[in-house]
Motif scaffolding. Structure first.
Motif, PDB file in Angstrom:
ATOM      1  N   GLY A  82       0.803  -1.172   0.150  1.00 18.24           N
ATOM      2  CA  GLY A  82      -0.056  -0.137  -0.016  1.00 18.24           C
ATOM      3  C   GLY A  82       0.872   1.234   0.143  1.00 18.24           C
ATOM      4  O   GLY A  82       1.487   1.778  -0.978  1.00 18.24           O
ATOM      5  N   TYR A  83       1.047   1.948   1.216  1.00 22.13           N
ATOM      6  CA  TYR A  83       1.601   3.209   1.145  1.00 22.13           C
ATOM      7  C   TYR A  83       3.105   2.860   2.113  1.00 22.13           C
ATOM      8  O   TYR A  83       3.191   2.805   3.181  1.00 22.13           O
ATOM      9  CB  TYR A  83       1.022   3.994   1.940  1.00 22.13           C
ATOM     10  CG  TYR A  83       1.451   5.528   1.983  1.00 22.13           C
ATOM     11  CD1 TYR A  83       2.794   5.935   1.444  1.00 22.13           C
ATOM     12  CD2 TYR A  83       0.661   6.593   2.590  1.00 22.13           C
ATOM     13  CE1 TYR A  83       3.145   7.248   1.549  1.00 22.13           C
ATOM     14  CE2 TYR A  83       1.136   7.875   2.798  1.00 22.13           C
ATOM     15  CZ  TYR A  83       2.339   8.151   2.365  1.00 22.13           C
ATOM     16  OH  TYR A  83       2.744   9.393   2.169  1.00 22.13           O
ATOM     17  N   PRO A  84       4.165   2.511   1.230  1.00 23.24           N
ATOM     18  CA  PRO A  84       5.347   2.079   1.839  1.00 23.24           C
ATOM     19  C   PRO A  84       6.062   3.528   2.303  1.00 23.24           C
ATOM     20  O   PRO A  84       5.766   4.352   1.867  1.00 23.24           O
ATOM     21  CB  PRO A  84       6.078   1.459   0.745  1.00 23.24           C
ATOM     22  CG  PRO A  84       5.638   1.920  -0.476  1.00 23.24           C
ATOM     23  CD  PRO A  84       4.227   2.415  -0.097  1.00 23.24           C
ATOM     24  N   MET A  89      10.726   1.468   1.670  1.00 23.00           N
ATOM     25  CA  MET A  89      11.272   1.363   0.178  1.00 23.00           C
ATOM     26  C   MET A  89      12.903   1.471  -0.040  1.00 23.00           C
ATOM     27  O   MET A  89      13.364   0.540  -0.812  1.00 23.00           O
ATOM     28  CB  MET A  89      10.967   2.646  -0.666  1.00 23.00           C
ATOM     29  CG  MET A  89       9.230   2.411  -0.841  1.00 23.00           C
ATOM     30  SD  MET A  89       8.630   3.767  -2.018  1.00 23.00           S
ATOM     31  CE  MET A  89       9.000   3.240  -3.316  1.00 23.00           C
ATOM     32  N   THR A 102       2.542  -0.602  -5.984  1.00 26.15           N
ATOM     33  CA  THR A 102       1.472  -0.132  -4.727  1.00 26.15           C
ATOM     34  C   THR A 102       0.215  -0.372  -5.230  1.00 26.15           C
ATOM     35  O   THR A 102      -0.391  -0.063  -6.422  1.00 26.15           O
ATOM     36  CB  THR A 102       1.688   1.495  -4.561  1.00 26.15           C
ATOM     37  OG1 THR A 102       1.308   2.369  -5.541  1.00 26.15           O
ATOM     38  CG2 THR A 102       2.973   1.660  -3.872  1.00 26.15           C
TER      39      THR A 102
END
Lengths: 133, 284
Positions: A82-84, A89, A102
């Motif tokens: 999802g929202y790394p 990252m 994502t």
């Protein structure tokens, strides 16, 4: 034809990935958690691993990626998340992750990412069967 | 390597060197601030650089073409040649008060992606981004926004998202979340009573935006231009009214993007738009 391992616990995502990848003419094996994923990665002749970063069970997503990287250095690993955070990252990059997708919008790039990996490895891609997403 | 491309607004480009190529920027402002007109400037600049553009808007395509002509923004001819693609969210344009009621079906991005790839588009305006970020369950909104912005960037296009000025706490949070994931955020302010428009850069990755904004006008045949500096003791001149839709000939036939997608969701043909289907490309 390549064999691609999907490690993902969300049935909707698994279904989407399977549809895209089998539509490209590749074989798909699915694991619902990290333990199963590691076992399949060890026993099957896998070319690409597509894995979620947030997994249920005893192995965390990041730990799973680390173990997969170590056990199967020749495999390309595509992480789906999802929202790394930038830290996550960065860590993935350091581990040599091939690509990062994502959810939900980037899922539509799976086909392009897999084709790119196989092309870079000189693996002849099978005839593409166009599938509506 | 940092690669920039002009936004198409001279005073901004002179100050910042343009926007980041293949990245996104957010433009927020209430109605009449010039968000759509800024989008047209951005498109026109791309066309000057031989970059093909796509604009998805709540405005009718024919109205956008007229608006561009009235501002002397040369995009109508590009619609004819196919260098510029205009898409409507819906044939029956809801007012801005109804923007929140528009919500794209899940395959909306796939449709847009196919159009962008098929036509080798390099610049995109999403006017407004709201339909892409309206979720029934906002639990994963941050993930959704991040993924949306990354997906556009992965397409290799420079994207301008517009968003109405937030008026509720939830909308302000939404705007903040979106601002967090784009490298550039601009707010356009407008006080109709005072006739004052102000351009504020809220965020510019790697630089400290100026605290003071730039006053600007929207002038016929010129579009968005900076106001001349005000001398001490002088009242700022009221800006000329923005040109309304002028009678003119619209190029091409507008096509409803949302209705196209919705029709497909409803079980109609799911074939990918190829070679301009679903686009304003100067069809008879």
């Amino acid at each position: 034809m390549a064999k691609i391992l999907i490690i993902e616990d969300e049935p909707v995502v698994v279904s989407l990935l399977k549809r895209i990848i089998t539509g490209m003419g590749h074989d798909v094996v699915v694991a619902e958690d990290g333990v199963q994923g590691l076992a399949l990665a060890g026993s099957e002749n896998i070319t690409i691993i597509v894995s979620d970063l947030h997994m249920p069970g005893e192995i965390s997503g990041m730990d799973l990626i680390r173990r997969l990287r170590s056990a199967k250095p020749q495999c390309a690993i595509v992480v789906v998340s999802g929202y790394p955070s930038p830290d996550v990252m960065g860590e993935c990059e350091q581990m040599g992750i091939t690509d990062f997708l994502t959810k939900p919008f980037e899922m539509t790039f799976v086909q392009a990412v897999i084709e790119g990996i196989l092309r870079s490895r000189g693996t002849a891609a099978p005839t593409q069967q166009k599938q509506p997403l | 390597m940092i690669n920039k491309t002009p936004l198409g607004i001279a005073f901004f480009d002179a100050e910042y060197g343009g926007v980041f190529r293949d990245r996104s920027l957010l433009v927020t402002g209430r109605s009449e601030t010039g968000k759509t007109k800024l989008g047209l400037h951005f498109m026109a600049q791309g066309l000057r650089l031989q970059e093909r553009g796509l604009m998805l808007s709540t405005e009718r395509a024919v109205d956008l073409a007229i608006m561009a002509d009235s501002l002397d923004i040369p995009v109508s001819g590009a619609v004819e040649t196919g260098a510029f693609t205009l898409l409507e969210y819906n044939e029956f344009v809801p007012g801005r008060d109804r923007e929140a009621s528009i919500m794209l079906p899940p395959d909306g991005f796939v449709q847009l992606k196919q159009i962008i790839e098929t036509n080798a588009i390099r610049r995109v305006v999403i006017d407004t981004v709201l339909p892409w970020i309206t979720l029934p369950d906002p639990t994963h909104l941050a993930e959704h926004l991040f993924s949306l912005v990354r997906a556009f960037e992965r397409l290799g296009v420079t994207t301008l998202f517009t968003l109405s000025q937030p008026v509720s706490a939830a909308a302000i949070r939404l705007r903040k979340m979106l601002e967090d994931v784009v490298p550039i955020s601009i707010t356009l302010l407008y006080e109709p009573e005072a006739g004052v428009r102000q351009w504020l850069v809220n965020k510019y990755l790697g630089l400290s935006p100026k605290a003071a904004g730039v006053r600007y006008d929207i002038l016929p045949k010129k579009g968005i231009v900076p106001q001349p500096p005000v001398m001490v003791g002088e009242r700022p001149a009221a800006p000329a009214p923005a040109p309304g839709p002028a009678p003119g000939r619209a190029k091409g036939r507008p096509t409803s993007f949302a209705s196209l997608v919705l029709n497909q969701s409803a079980g109609a043909s799911r074939s990918a738009p190829q070679g301009g289907a679903g686009q304003t490309r100067g069809e008879p």
